[in-house]
Design an enzyme around this catalytic site. Structure first.
Site, PDB file in Angstrom:
ATOM      1  N   ASP A  90      -6.500  23.929  -6.218  1.00 26.63           N
ATOM      2  CA  ASP A  90      -7.756  24.818  -6.439  1.00 26.63           C
ATOM      3  C   ASP A  90      -8.203  24.401  -5.126  1.00 26.63           C
ATOM      4  O   ASP A  90      -9.045  23.671  -4.054  1.00 26.63           O
ATOM      5  CB  ASP A  90      -9.015  24.688  -7.445  1.00 26.63           C
ATOM      6  CG  ASP A  90     -10.309  26.240  -6.468  1.00 26.63           C
ATOM      7  OD1 ASP A  90      -9.839  26.470  -5.892  1.00 26.63           O
ATOM      8  OD2 ASP A  90     -11.007  25.988  -7.549  1.00 26.63           O
TER       9      ASP A  90
ATOM     10  N   ASP B  76      -6.914  30.961  -3.644  1.00 25.92           N
ATOM     11  CA  ASP B  76      -6.730  29.489  -3.356  1.00 25.92           C
ATOM     12  C   ASP B  76      -6.338  28.997  -4.733  1.00 25.92           C
ATOM     13  O   ASP B  76      -6.997  27.472  -4.762  1.00 25.92           O
ATOM     14  CB  ASP B  76      -8.568  29.014  -3.189  1.00 25.92           C
ATOM     15  CG  ASP B  76      -9.004  29.108  -3.792  1.00 25.92           C
ATOM     16  OD1 ASP B  76      -9.070  30.249  -4.532  1.00 25.92           O
ATOM     17  OD2 ASP B  76     -10.133  28.587  -3.639  1.00 25.92           O
ATOM     18  N   GLU B  77      -6.160  29.875  -5.400  1.00 24.74           N
ATOM     19  CA  GLU B  77      -6.370  29.344  -7.191  1.00 24.74           C
ATOM     20  C   GLU B  77      -5.114  29.486  -7.740  1.00 24.74           C
ATOM     21  O   GLU B  77      -4.314  30.704  -7.497  1.00 24.74           O
ATOM     22  CB  GLU B  77      -6.878  29.466  -7.071  1.00 24.74           C
ATOM     23  CG  GLU B  77      -7.942  28.826  -8.886  1.00 24.74           C
ATOM     24  CD  GLU B  77      -9.200  29.464  -9.426  1.00 24.74           C
ATOM     25  OE1 GLU B  77     -10.040  29.949  -8.812  1.00 24.74           O
ATOM     26  OE2 GLU B  77      -8.998  29.420 -11.014  1.00 24.74           O
TER      27      GLU B  77
HETATM   28  N1  DCP Z   1     -15.178  33.976  -3.545  1.00 20.85           N
HETATM   29  C1  DCP Z   1     -15.680  35.532  -3.139  1.00 20.85           C
HETATM   30  N2  DCP Z   1     -17.017  35.296  -4.454  1.00 20.85           N
HETATM   31  C2  DCP Z   1     -17.324  34.841  -5.105  1.00 20.85           C
HETATM   32  C3  DCP Z   1     -16.574  33.862  -5.497  1.00 20.85           C
HETATM   33  C4  DCP Z   1     -15.456  33.437  -4.930  1.00 20.85           C
HETATM   34  O1  DCP Z   1     -15.903  35.789  -2.199  1.00 20.85           O
HETATM   35  N3  DCP Z   1     -18.082  34.979  -6.280  1.00 20.85           N
HETATM   36  C5  DCP Z   1     -13.866  33.901  -2.597  1.00 20.85           C
HETATM   37  C6  DCP Z   1     -14.618  33.338  -1.566  1.00 20.85           C
HETATM   38  C7  DCP Z   1     -13.876  31.776  -1.892  1.00 20.85           C
HETATM   39  C8  DCP Z   1     -12.500  32.028  -2.576  1.00 20.85           C
HETATM   40  O2  DCP Z   1     -12.890  33.463  -3.214  1.00 20.85           O
HETATM   41  O3  DCP Z   1     -13.494  30.762  -1.040  1.00 20.85           O
HETATM   42  C9  DCP Z   1     -11.847  30.752  -3.851  1.00 20.85           C
HETATM   43  O4  DCP Z   1     -13.089  30.613  -4.953  1.00 20.85           O
HETATM   44  P1  DCP Z   1     -13.456  29.524  -4.986  1.00 20.85           P
HETATM   45  O5  DCP Z   1     -14.052  29.465  -6.367  1.00 20.85           O
HETATM   46  O6  DCP Z   1     -12.629  28.262  -5.338  1.00 20.85           O
HETATM   47  O7  DCP Z   1     -14.441  28.658  -4.386  1.00 20.85           O
HETATM   48  P2  DCP Z   1     -14.615  27.967  -3.070  1.00 20.85           P
HETATM   49  O8  DCP Z   1     -13.194  27.639  -2.385  1.00 20.85           O
HETATM   50  O9  DCP Z   1     -15.175  28.634  -1.793  1.00 20.85           O
HETATM   51  O10 DCP Z   1     -14.933  26.238  -3.406  1.00 20.85           O
HETATM   52  P3  DCP Z   1     -14.875  25.055  -4.539  1.00 20.85           P
HETATM   53  O11 DCP Z   1     -14.106  24.481  -3.344  1.00 20.85           O
HETATM   54  O12 DCP Z   1     -15.943  25.335  -5.471  1.00 20.85           O
HETATM   55  O13 DCP Z   1     -13.406  26.334  -5.155  1.00 20.85           O
HETATM   56 MG    MG Z   2     -11.952  27.032  -4.103  1.00 24.12          MG
END
Ligand code: DCP
Ligand code: MG
Length: 383
Positions: free
Chosen positions: A33, A128-129
């Site tokens: 992730d 991203d996961e």
């Molecule tokens: N995303 C979005 N709306 C949400 C959750 C996520 O548009 N409610 C998008 C933006 C994030 C991406 O999906 O960058 C990946 O989600 P993650 O939950 O993996 O969050 P992040 O990568 O941003 O942060 P983390 O470091 O907690 O994984």
């Molecule tokens: Mg993420």
């Protein structure tokens, strides 16, 4: 073949190790992730944003929501799915950047290629996961350190981004592990330690336990995974039915769901439960856009689909599913326009707690047209 032999020897050697599941097979599952994905890309591409609170999200004037925030902004309490207006109130110094889905998608493709270089058993969960099943390469999660560090290095070199990785014998524990030392983390849970690893967490970390179930469990005095693991199974069954027993298996660190490359799925879907019910059309459109963006890279990897499905769950949990078969292959553009239109025709205006979008009715790949997955799926039909 090797995998089976290794697994059985391991079970014999394990001796005193106890699993509740008689046919438990040791697997090595990796969950990758990326950290603060969208905002890390924005900071990568614009050095002026580095070290600063960055919010990627929609315009506050049109009730936009936060897609994600950099770790600098999260310190102020900003998080995904929050109205941008609220986020800017919490963190007035934040720089608001509109999302660039095309760029995120390209990075997602780079990541996917790196994963596929390790194993064909890649299950993308979001841009991203992904889950990777490395069981045929490694006989135990404890051997995964070098591969995980190498993958993190490659991701850094190819994309300039940091990832957090969890490795364990199943998907649930690997996913929780990847979150444990974010950002830029690596957490390996040795076999046998799954239950202890999950024990202190709130129950909502288990798959299938959403806000409503969490409330019901809390009303019965169960808040932590350990309490669920120790609960009397007869009581769980009487109170929550079969689901209660399934949650208990997860709480005890048992999860046998396979890593499933999307080609095998009947339907590829993504959904979001909102932290609070939403009744603003613009916010719901934005959420739908995010789902379309997340499905994008999967659309490309999957066989062409004929049908898309929209799922709406209202605050009172009434759930509506609407399907449409547009008469042409569901590309990202078809999906975006079609989903918005279908939403506008299906939604009755009451507050929604969940929005989901899926594609299905896949057209089998033309004969002779091999995809990356075709060559390796045969090896999955084993035990
Ligand atoms: N995303 C979005 N709306 C949400 C959750 C996520 O548009 N409610 C998008 C933006 C994030 C991406 O999906 O960058 C990946 O989600 P993650 O939950 O993996 O969050 P992040 O990568 O941003 O942060 P983390 O470091 O907690 O994984
Ligand atoms: Mg993420």
């Amino acid at each position: 073949m090797t995998r089976l032999v290794v697994a059985s020897i391991d079970r014999i050697l394990a001796g005193s190790r106890r699993y509740d599941e008689p046919d438990f097979r040791m697997r090595t599952i990796m969950h990758v992730d990326l950290d603060a994905f969208y905002s890390s890309i924005e900071q990568r591409d614009n050095p002026a944003l580095r070290g600063k609170p960055v919010i990627v999200g929609g315009d506050p004037a049109s009730r936009g929501v936060v897609a994600t925030a950099s770790y600098e902004a999260r310190r102020f309490g900003v998080h995904s799915a929050m109205p941008t207006r609220t986020a800017l109130r919490l963190c007035p110094s934040a720089v608001l950047v509109p999302p660039r889905f095309g760029v995120y998608r390209q990075v997602s493709e780079q990541l996917h290629a790196l994963f596929l270089a390790l194993t064909p058993l890649v299950e993308p969960i979001a841009f991203d996961e992904a889950f990777l099943d490395l069981s045929s390469l490694l006989s135990s999660p404890v051997e995964a350190g070098d591969s995980a560090r190498a993958l993190k290095r490659q991701i850094q070199e190819e994309t300039g981004l940091t990832a957090s990785i969890g490795v364990a014998a199943n998907k649930l524990v690997a996913k929780v592990a990847s979150d444990r030392q974010k950002p830029d983390g690596l957490t390996i849970v040795p076999p046998g330690e799954e239950r202890g690893f999950l024990a202190p967490l709130p129950v909502r970390h288990l798959f299938g336990i959403g806000p409503r179930t969490e409330d019901r469990l809390r009303a019965s005095g169960i808040e932590r995974v350990s309490q669920l693991a120790e609960a009397d199974p007869a009581w769980l069954l009487a109170r929550f039915g079969q689901s209660g027993l399934e949650w208990q298996r997860l709480a005890r660190g048992i999860d046998e769901r396979p890593v499933t490359p999307d080609r095998e799925l009947q339907q590829i879907s993504r959904e979001r439960t909102f932290p609070r019910d939403i009744s603003a059309r613009a916010e719901l459109h934005a959420a739908l856009d995010t789902l379309v963006a997340e499905l994008g890279p999967l659309l490309r990897d999957a066989p062409p689909a004929r049908t898309f499905t929209l799922k709406l769950r209202y605050a009172d949990l009434a759930t509506v599913t609407r399907r449409r078969t547009p008469g042409r292959v569901v590309t990202a553009d078809v999906l975006r326009a079609g989903a918005l239109d279908l939403f506008d025709k299906s939604w009755d205006g009451r507050p929604l707690r969940l929005l989901g979008l899926g594609i299905s009715n896949f057209i089998p790949a033309a004969a002779g047209q091999l995809s990356l997955f075709d060559t390796d799926l045969a090896s999955r039909s084993g035990p």
